[in-house]
Scaffold this motif. Structure first.
Motif, mmCIF file in Angstrom:
data_model
loop_
_atom_site.group_PDB
_atom_site.id
_atom_site.type_symbol
_atom_site.label_atom_id
_atom_site.label_comp_id
_atom_site.label_asym_id
_atom_site.label_seq_id
_atom_site.Cartn_x
_atom_site.Cartn_y
_atom_site.Cartn_z
ATOM 1 N N ASP A 230 42.200 57.593 -11.935
ATOM 2 C CA ASP A 230 42.638 56.454 -12.746
ATOM 3 C C ASP A 230 42.552 56.678 -14.254
ATOM 4 O O ASP A 230 42.649 55.716 -15.020
ATOM 5 C CB ASP A 230 41.870 55.200 -12.355
ATOM 6 C CG ASP A 230 40.356 55.343 -12.518
ATOM 7 O OD1 ASP A 230 39.896 56.391 -13.029
ATOM 8 O OD2 ASP A 230 39.629 54.411 -12.115
ATOM 9 N N CYS B 205 44.378 58.010 -17.715
ATOM 10 C CA CYS B 205 45.812 57.839 -17.986
ATOM 11 C C CYS B 205 46.218 58.340 -19.363
ATOM 12 O O CYS B 205 45.379 58.734 -20.188
ATOM 13 C CB CYS B 205 46.218 56.375 -17.801
ATOM 14 S SG CYS B 205 45.497 55.250 -18.992
ATOM 15 N N HIS C 152 51.386 56.797 -18.108
ATOM 16 C CA HIS C 152 51.371 57.728 -16.986
ATOM 17 C C HIS C 152 49.972 57.771 -16.391
ATOM 18 O O HIS C 152 48.987 57.961 -17.122
ATOM 19 C CB HIS C 152 51.771 59.130 -17.445
ATOM 20 C CG HIS C 152 53.179 59.226 -17.953
ATOM 21 N ND1 HIS C 152 54.229 59.626 -17.157
ATOM 22 C CD2 HIS C 152 53.706 58.956 -19.172
ATOM 23 C CE1 HIS C 152 55.342 59.614 -17.866
ATOM 24 N NE2 HIS C 152 55.058 59.210 -19.087
ATOM 25 N N PRO D 73 49.305 54.705 -9.238
ATOM 26 C CA PRO D 73 49.831 53.380 -9.587
ATOM 27 C C PRO D 73 49.123 52.304 -8.754
ATOM 28 O O PRO D 73 48.908 52.469 -7.561
ATOM 29 C CB PRO D 73 51.309 53.485 -9.208
ATOM 30 C CG PRO D 73 51.610 54.942 -9.192
ATOM 31 C CD PRO D 73 50.352 55.618 -8.739
ATOM 32 N N GLY D 74 48.741 51.233 -9.422
ATOM 33 C CA GLY D 74 48.062 50.153 -8.707
ATOM 34 C C GLY D 74 46.559 50.289 -8.636
ATOM 35 O O GLY D 74 45.883 49.392 -8.107
ATOM 36 N N TYR E 132 44.272 50.093 -10.993
ATOM 37 C CA TYR E 132 43.550 49.096 -11.771
ATOM 38 C C TYR E 132 43.561 47.742 -11.074
ATOM 39 O O TYR E 132 42.547 47.034 -11.026
ATOM 40 C CB TYR E 132 44.147 48.976 -13.170
ATOM 41 C CG TYR E 132 44.033 50.238 -13.992
ATOM 42 C CD1 TYR E 132 42.886 51.028 -13.952
ATOM 43 C CD2 TYR E 132 45.068 50.649 -14.812
ATOM 44 C CE1 TYR E 132 42.777 52.177 -14.701
ATOM 45 C CE2 TYR E 132 44.977 51.804 -15.574
ATOM 46 C CZ TYR E 132 43.821 52.567 -15.514
ATOM 47 O OH TYR E 132 43.717 53.713 -16.257
ATOM 48 N N GLU E 133 44.701 47.374 -10.517
ATOM 49 C CA GLU E 133 44.793 46.080 -9.823
ATOM 50 C C GLU E 133 43.879 46.062 -8.606
ATOM 51 O O GLU E 133 43.222 45.047 -8.327
ATOM 52 C CB GLU E 133 46.244 45.821 -9.400
ATOM 53 C CG GLU E 133 47.214 45.581 -10.564
ATOM 54 C CD GLU E 133 47.714 46.862 -11.200
ATOM 55 O OE1 GLU E 133 48.504 46.765 -12.156
ATOM 56 O OE2 GLU E 133 47.288 47.966 -10.775
ATOM 57 N N GLU F 60 54.012 64.968 -14.275
ATOM 58 C CA GLU F 60 55.234 64.267 -14.675
ATOM 59 C C GLU F 60 55.688 64.770 -16.043
ATOM 60 O O GLU F 60 54.885 64.826 -16.988
ATOM 61 C CB GLU F 60 54.979 62.755 -14.746
ATOM 62 C CG GLU F 60 54.558 62.151 -13.414
ATOM 63 C CD GLU F 60 54.064 60.714 -13.531
ATOM 64 O OE1 GLU F 60 53.907 60.074 -12.471
ATOM 65 O OE2 GLU F 60 53.823 60.247 -14.665
#
Length: 291
Positions: free
Chosen positions: A124, A126, A139, A143-144, A146-147, A209
């Protein structure tokens, strides 16, 4: 113009001044990176020389990346070699350690190759990118993430009444059991959550990426502690985070983060999280592609 990575500013600060900073960072001509050691969930510390097991593993990868990453080396090969070395050392000195107590880290790297700039990471940590035309991007490898963590922290706070209650997250038996269960499954095909640590196979799952850059750009490479200014406290959007760092520097932004944590919402009732203050590390980087 010569393609370059230029470090403009750095900050690294422990969430608790009385405890080790489990973050590490480094940079060379080919990369700039942050390594975020995960809070240990074991009953004791296993590696004595760094203050915590998380600080030990973060420092191990930081030294290796800084020494070994070039524009031509493969990050996955370096990560695999470093993971194997860490595994050998840790298990040689500590037998029968439960897997939830194995040290591990997230990392985010701004990497420069002969073909351009890339984000590389696991976990996590970034990277926030601000391009010359004002467009911005974030980036991260999961993804997701933190939520998900905010949702789990919200449940913990509902059970206990606040971050500092019952000895914190590790003092609440139900929360600790859930955290250990989640940690136990990391770095397995079943979980699909991969981090740097004692599992060399994680090197097969690095997220890479390309960064689409025309002209000069700026980036912040950071641990999740710093990204909370965007993803938790909503004090900035992607572009204004980087722009403010350029204008004011990273230290005032760290001070702003600590005010949110310690004064505005010390118990996590408004902004759910497991720790009142997290270790926080960020690098502000200027980059320009070959022209």
């Amino acid at each position: 113009m010569t393609s370059r990575i230029k470090i403009l500013d750095t900050v690294s600060d422990p969430g608790n001044p009385a405890k080790p900073n489990d973050d590490s960072f480094g940079h060379n001509q080919a990369c700039a990176f942050v390594i975020d050691g995960a809070t240990g969930l074991g009953d004791r510390q296993y590696m004595d020389e760094a203050g915590s097991d998380a600080a030990w593993i973060a420092g191990h990868f930081a030294r290796g990346f800084q020494d070994q990453i070039t524009r031509d080396t493969g990050v996955s090969e370096v990560a695999r070699s470093l993971s194997l070395a860490a595994r050998t050392e840790f298990l040689r000195r500590n037998e029968n350690v439960p897997r939830y107590a194995w040290p591990l880290t997230a990392f985010a790297m701004l990497r420069q190759t002969r073909g351009g700039f890339h984000f590389v990471g696991l976990g996590d940590a970034c990277l926030f990118l601000l391009r010359e035309d004002g467009s911005a991007a974030m980036h991260m490898a999961i993804p997701g993430a933190y939520e998900y963590e905010q949702g789990q922290a919200r449940k913990h706070i509902a059970r206990t009444g606040g971050i500092t209650k019952e000895g914190g997250a590790l003092g609440n038996s139900e929360t600790l059991a859930l955290l250990r269960q989640h940690r136990e499954r990391q770095n397995t095909p079943e979980s699909g959550v991969w981090t740097l640590g004692l599992v060399p196979e994680a090197a097969d799952h690095l997220v890479s990426e390309p960064l689409d850059i025309k002209g000069e750009a700026h980036a912040i490479v950071c641990s999740d502690g710093f990204s909370d200014l965007v993803v938790l406290y909503a004090a900035y959007d992607l572009a204004s985070l980087v722009r403010t760092a350029r204008e004011r520097g990273l230290r005032p932004m760290l001070d702003e983060l600590r005010r949110f944590e310690r004064e505005v919402d010390p118990e996590g009732l408004r902004y759910p999280r497991f720790k009142q203050s997290d270790d926080t590390t960020a690098l502000l980087v200027e980059l320009a592609p070959d022209t």
